[in-house]
Design a protein around this motif. Structure first.
Motif, PDB file in Angstrom:
ATOM      1  N   LEU A  94     -17.837  30.363  -5.837  1.00 36.14           N
ATOM      2  CA  LEU A  94     -17.856  29.489  -4.674  1.00 36.14           C
ATOM      3  C   LEU A  94     -19.187  29.660  -3.941  1.00 36.14           C
ATOM      4  O   LEU A  94     -19.781  30.747  -3.941  1.00 36.14           O
ATOM      5  N   PRO A  95     -19.677  28.594  -3.317  1.00 39.57           N
ATOM      6  CA  PRO A  95     -20.959  28.715  -2.609  1.00 39.57           C
ATOM      7  C   PRO A  95     -20.860  29.687  -1.438  1.00 39.57           C
ATOM      8  O   PRO A  95     -19.817  29.805  -0.791  1.00 39.57           O
ATOM      9  N   LEU A  96     -21.950  30.367  -1.162  1.00 37.41           N
ATOM     10  CA  LEU A  96     -21.987  31.278  -0.018  1.00 37.41           C
ATOM     11  C   LEU A  96     -22.089  30.509   1.290  1.00 37.41           C
ATOM     12  O   LEU A  96     -21.606  30.953   2.322  1.00 37.41           O
ATOM     13  N   ASP A  97     -22.710  29.338   1.249  1.00 35.90           N
ATOM     14  CA  ASP A  97     -22.913  28.516   2.443  1.00 35.90           C
ATOM     15  C   ASP A  97     -22.122  27.217   2.306  1.00 35.90           C
ATOM     16  O   ASP A  97     -22.499  26.334   1.533  1.00 35.90           O
ATOM     17  N   PHE A  98     -21.030  27.107   3.051  1.00 35.72           N
ATOM     18  CA  PHE A  98     -20.205  25.902   2.993  1.00 35.72           C
ATOM     19  C   PHE A  98     -20.778  24.781   3.857  1.00 35.72           C
ATOM     20  O   PHE A  98     -20.173  23.720   3.975  1.00 35.72           O
ATOM     21  N   LYS A  99     -21.937  24.995   4.461  1.00 34.45           N
ATOM     22  CA  LYS A  99     -22.591  23.952   5.237  1.00 34.45           C
ATOM     23  C   LYS A  99     -23.756  23.325   4.476  1.00 34.45           C
ATOM     24  O   LYS A  99     -24.493  22.512   5.026  1.00 34.45           O
ATOM     25  N   ALA A 100     -23.910  23.710   3.209  1.00 33.63           N
ATOM     26  CA  ALA A 100     -24.955  23.139   2.355  1.00 33.63           C
ATOM     27  C   ALA A 100     -24.310  22.275   1.284  1.00 33.63           C
ATOM     28  O   ALA A 100     -23.249  22.623   0.737  1.00 33.63           O
ATOM     29  N   ALA A 101     -24.940  21.150   0.982  1.00 37.53           N
ATOM     30  CA  ALA A 101     -24.393  20.234  -0.018  1.00 37.53           C
ATOM     31  C   ALA A 101     -24.426  20.874  -1.408  1.00 37.53           C
ATOM     32  O   ALA A 101     -25.346  21.630  -1.740  1.00 37.53           O
ATOM     33  N   LEU A 102     -23.438  20.548  -2.208  1.00 34.32           N
ATOM     34  CA  LEU A 102     -23.390  21.056  -3.576  1.00 34.32           C
ATOM     35  C   LEU A 102     -24.476  20.387  -4.415  1.00 34.32           C
ATOM     36  O   LEU A 102     -24.731  19.181  -4.283  1.00 34.32           O
ATOM     37  N   ALA A 134     -14.953  18.511  -1.826  1.00 32.84           N
ATOM     38  CA  ALA A 134     -16.050  18.331  -0.868  1.00 32.84           C
ATOM     39  C   ALA A 134     -15.996  16.920  -0.297  1.00 32.84           C
ATOM     40  O   ALA A 134     -15.318  16.030  -0.847  1.00 32.84           O
ATOM     41  N   ASP A 135     -16.710  16.704   0.806  1.00 38.60           N
ATOM     42  CA  ASP A 135     -16.683  15.398   1.466  1.00 38.60           C
ATOM     43  C   ASP A 135     -17.706  14.448   0.852  1.00 38.60           C
ATOM     44  O   ASP A 135     -18.336  14.755  -0.172  1.00 38.60           O
ATOM     45  N   ASP A 136     -17.885  13.284   1.477  1.00 39.33           N
ATOM     46  CA  ASP A 136     -18.772  12.267   0.912  1.00 39.33           C
ATOM     47  C   ASP A 136     -20.234  12.702   0.892  1.00 39.33           C
ATOM     48  O   ASP A 136     -21.040  12.141   0.149  1.00 39.33           O
ATOM     49  N   LYS A 137     -20.579  13.709   1.695  1.00 39.92           N
ATOM     50  CA  LYS A 137     -21.945  14.245   1.687  1.00 39.92           C
ATOM     51  C   LYS A 137     -22.043  15.470   0.786  1.00 39.92           C
ATOM     52  O   LYS A 137     -23.048  16.186   0.812  1.00 39.92           O
ATOM     53  N   HIS A 138     -20.985  15.743   0.038  1.00 40.02           N
ATOM     54  CA  HIS A 138     -20.909  16.865  -0.910  1.00 40.02           C
ATOM     55  C   HIS A 138     -20.911  18.222  -0.207  1.00 40.02           C
ATOM     56  O   HIS A 138     -21.285  19.237  -0.798  1.00 40.02           O
ATOM     57  N   LEU A 139     -20.474  18.226   1.060  1.00 38.28           N
ATOM     58  CA  LEU A 139     -20.296  19.473   1.794  1.00 38.28           C
ATOM     59  C   LEU A 139     -18.900  20.012   1.481  1.00 38.28           C
ATOM     60  O   LEU A 139     -17.912  19.299   1.660  1.00 38.28           O
TER      61      LEU A 139
END
Length: 265
Positions: A94-102, A134-139
């Motif tokens: 899982l990403p370390l930063d959930f505020k960055a887009a995949l 993730a959302d539409d911005k891939h967050l």
């Protein structure tokens, strides 16, 4: 627990008593009396036909599920609330930063059209797979699966496109059911989305439950949900799953599937 998926069947069920409607996104949903609330703390993306330790051959049709009242929404038209689209992570934590887009690469596979499956074409080897919403911005949302390890033993000379045909599946635990029980929906070769998005070539699930006494309940999952928890009174029921066009609610995009279930007191 063993599960089974029923195939396409025809059953003409006309909605009558006990009608149910779902309010637009971001408002309070009104549940039909035969529908149970989602279990608390049970929001996750998951694999429906693969478990850790499996040995498979590719191409392999891999199917996804989504719980906790979350729904699928194509990225073309943003939707707030409990909505998103699936991502398959291959050999990635899982990403370390959930505020960055995949990112977009072979280890982060996006399903931004509202798909519920993909065809794996990985070469032989051992892989760690995980689902992430993730959302539409891939967050990323905090909605994901546990990692599973699978071994691909062989890659066959099969056209992956030949393995996917439009259709539905309706899955529940085998045998008599004690409320509340979960019913899972699946769409192959079709894209799931919110009806409010009015997106071409997308649809949403509609479940019709008919008792032997003639009572009918309709449940319209217009916010892209792919499962439900049910709690009808004890008795025998027929479940019918349709996939409704998001542009024209009077039109279905493929044939229905049906199942029968006996509900215990």
């Amino acid at each position: 627990m063993r599960r089974f998926a029923v195939g396409v069947g025809a059953l003409a069920v006309f909605a009558g008593q006990l009608a149910w409607s779902q309010t637009p996104a971001n408002t309070t949903r009104t549940l039909h009396p035969w529908q149970a609330p989602m279990p608390a703390g049970n929001s996750e993306a998951y694999f429906t036909n693969l478990k850790s330790g499996d040995r498979i051959e590719t191409p392999y049709v891999l199917k996804f599920g989504l719980s906790g009242g979350w729904g699928l929404a194509p990225i073309s038209k943003p939707m707030a609330g409990k909505s998103g689209h699936h991502h398959l992570l291959v050999n990635r934590d899982l990403p370390l930063d959930f505020k960055a887009a995949l990112p977009f690469n072979e280890q982060y596979i996006h399903f931004g059209k509202g798909q519920m499956e993909t065809v794996l074409t990985l070469a032989p080897g051992t892989y760690t797979l995980r689902m992430l919403l993730a959302d539409d911005k891939h967050l990323p949302h905090f909605v994901y699966s546990k990692p599973l390890k699978v071994t691909i033993t062989k890659k066959n000379a099969v056209d992956p496109k030949s393995l996917v045909k439009p259709g539905l599946a309706l899955t529940l635990s085998e045998g008599e059911q004690k409320p509340p029980f979960r019913v899972q929906f699946h769409a192959s070769g079709l894209n799931v989305g919110h009806a409010a998005q009015q997106e071409k070539d997308t649809g949403h699930f509609k479940l019709t439950i008919t008792s032997k006494t003639g009572a009918v309940a309709e449940m319209d999952f217009a916010e892209g949900q792919t499962e439900a928890w049910l709690a009808p009174p004890a008795g025998n029921y027929t479940l019918k799953l349709d996939f409704v066009d998001n542009l024209n609610p009077q039109q279905v995009l493929t044939g229905p599937v049906t199942a029968t279930v006996k509900v215990k007191p």
